[in-house]
Design an enzyme around this catalytic site. Structure first.
Site, short mmCIF file in Angstrom:
data_model
loop_
_atom_site.label_atom_id
_atom_site.label_comp_id
_atom_site.label_asym_id
_atom_site.label_seq_id
_atom_site.Cartn_x
_atom_site.Cartn_y
_atom_site.Cartn_z
N ILE A 1 48.90 147.76 59.63
CA ILE A 1 49.09 149.20 59.46
C ILE A 1 50.52 149.61 59.83
O ILE A 1 51.12 150.47 59.19
CB ILE A 1 48.05 149.98 60.31
N GLY B 1 53.09 147.90 59.36
CA GLY B 1 54.06 147.38 58.40
C GLY B 1 55.17 146.62 59.10
O GLY B 1 54.95 145.93 60.10
N GLY B 2 56.38 146.75 58.61
CA GLY B 2 57.52 146.03 59.17
C GLY B 2 57.79 146.38 60.62
O GLY B 2 58.29 145.55 61.39
N SER C 1 38.01 120.54 76.43
CA SER C 1 36.72 121.16 76.75
C SER C 1 35.74 120.20 77.41
O SER C 1 34.63 120.60 77.76
CB SER C 1 36.09 121.71 75.46
N THR D 1 36.67 127.67 73.85
CA THR D 1 37.02 128.05 72.48
C THR D 1 35.81 128.60 71.73
O THR D 1 34.67 128.50 72.18
CB THR D 1 37.56 126.84 71.71
N GLU E 1 38.36 130.37 78.73
CA GLU E 1 36.95 130.24 79.09
C GLU E 1 36.12 129.63 77.98
O GLU E 1 34.94 129.92 77.83
CB GLU E 1 36.36 131.60 79.50
N PHE F 1 41.23 129.55 90.36
CA PHE F 1 40.32 128.41 90.25
C PHE F 1 40.88 127.40 89.27
O PHE F 1 41.55 127.74 88.30
CB PHE F 1 38.90 128.85 89.89
#
Length: 401
Positions: free
Chosen positions: A353, A355-356, A136, A381, A379, A127
């Site tokens: 969590i 980390g690197g 918007s 903001t 859909e 669509f």
């Protein structure tokens, strides 16, 4: 998941459908999603599998060859699919919105012609509402349709079509001033056209061009495109519902259920991020013990799980409200707003969590970190959702002075 995001009151049929989809996600999507996403490759084998499961016809009535299931069932399936790979849920979503609009607003001839083939997955839907300068403000649409005998001639440029290349049916919203008095409100002079085309890119039918895929930060695999109409001729019997001037309302109805879908996607991505975070926290050791035993990480996991549960509950409530036949724009707006914001936060916490290692493309959380932002704008903001929510609250709680 062991306990989170459970849904009470489901029928045996709903539970069986969800179990089947969950197994498919675990076996056919999660193992290949990151590799396909890095290559920006369309997941044809996955789509074929979903077609065999009947997912393309999940909400299409049984009389047209679909499964005739509820919005709740559909949203819970989307949640599971997004948990595996959000792009796949996008492929299903735009198809579903067009099928829903046809079911709700199409003429009998249109339903008979399209819905059986959409249920089988032979016709894939997309669509098209947005435009390059639109944002918007839907009332600012400039694409137009001009009547010419038994046809309309469409011209203009549309933007951000999910499934733009792979679809064979596009619901396009344009301005059509025919039969409307001068000064008519913009939203009352819009019409939705059902445009059939060949899948692919380039000139897919005379007057209709689908340029190549738009290169995106995330949400890869699924094709996102522009749509250019230049003298595109569409028969008058392809006006959705057979009457001009109703397109805005038809599209907003579709977007309303689409917001439940986006909320479900946010829930699915957040669930997967939590799964990755809680698993990694029990494997990674620092200072002689798993980081999951550190209070700071436990606090983070507690917050993440609570957000997953809250977003899921609001999404389920919005779907059930729509299924009951009641107006649900308030609930859908709240669910979409909360689920997308919480998704971003849960994904970021799981990223922290790790980390690197979360910054490495070898880890799945890196993909989720790039996918989550799309839900903040898809859909509508967060700002649009808050505007909808605020207006509806003022209707419900009107001051009696």
């Amino acid at each position: 998941m062991a306990r989170l995001a459970r849904t009470a009151g489901l029928t045996d049929v709903q539970q069986e459908i969800l179990s089947t989809v969950r197994d498919f996600v675990d076996k056919e999507i999660i193992p290949v999603a990151t590799e396909l996403e890095h290559r920006d490759e369309y997941p044809q084998a996955i789509v074929d599998g979903l077609r065999e499961l009947g997912l393309f016809g999940l909400m299409i009535p049984e009389e047209y060859g679909g499964l005739g299931e509820s919005l709740l069932t559909y949203a819970l399936c989307v949640e599971e699919i997004a948990r595996g790979w959000m792009s796949v849920s996008g492929i299903i979503n735009t198809h579903f919105i067009v099928a829903y609009m046809l079911k709700q607003h199409g003429t009998q001839e249109q339903k008979d012609h399209f819905l059986p083939r959409m249920a089988a997955g032979d016709v894939r839907g997309a669509f098209s509402m947005s435009e390059p300068a639109l944002g918007s403000d839907v009332s600012a649409i400039t694409s137009k349709a001009v009547r010419d005998g038994d046809e309309y001639v469409l011209s203009g440029q549309k933007m951000w079509l999910t499934n733009g290349g792979t679809s064979s049916l596009v619901a396009v919203l344009v301005r059509s001033d025919e039969g409307h008095a001068e000064g008519t409100a913009p939203h009352k002079s819009m019409t939705t056209f059902l445009v059939e085309k060949e899948p692919g890119f380039g000139e897919v039918r005379p007057g209709l061009t689908i340029p190549g895929k738009i290169d995106k930060m995330g949400y890869k695999g699924v094709d996102t495109t522009e749509l250019i109409m230049d003298g595109l001729r569409v028969p008058a019997d392809r006006v959705l519902g057979g009457v001009t001037g109703r397109g805005f309302y038809q599209m907003m109805d579709g977007v309303e259920v689409g917001r439940v879908n986006v909320a479900a996607r946010g829930c699915g991505v957040a669930q997967r991020a939590f799964e990755l975070g809680v698993s990694y926290a029990q494997q990674r050791h620092t200072f002689g013990k798993p980081i999951a035993q550190h209070q700071a990480i436990q606090f983070k996991l507690a917050e993440m799980a609570t957000k997953v549960e809250a977003a899921h509950a609001m999404m389920v409530n919005a779907a059930r409200k729509k299924d009951s036949g009641e107006r649900n724009d308030l609930e859908a707006g709240m669910a979409k707003y909360l689920a997308s914001e919480y998704c971003k936060e849960v994904v970021e916490d799981a990223f922290r969590i790790h980390g690197g290692y979360g910054f490495s493309k070898e880890y799945e959380i890196e993909r989720l970190y790039r996918e989550a932002p799309m839900l903040l704008i898809g859909e509508g903001t967060a700002e649009i959702q808050k505007m909808i929510i605020g207006r509806r609250l003022l209707e419900e709680y009107r001051f009696q002075g």
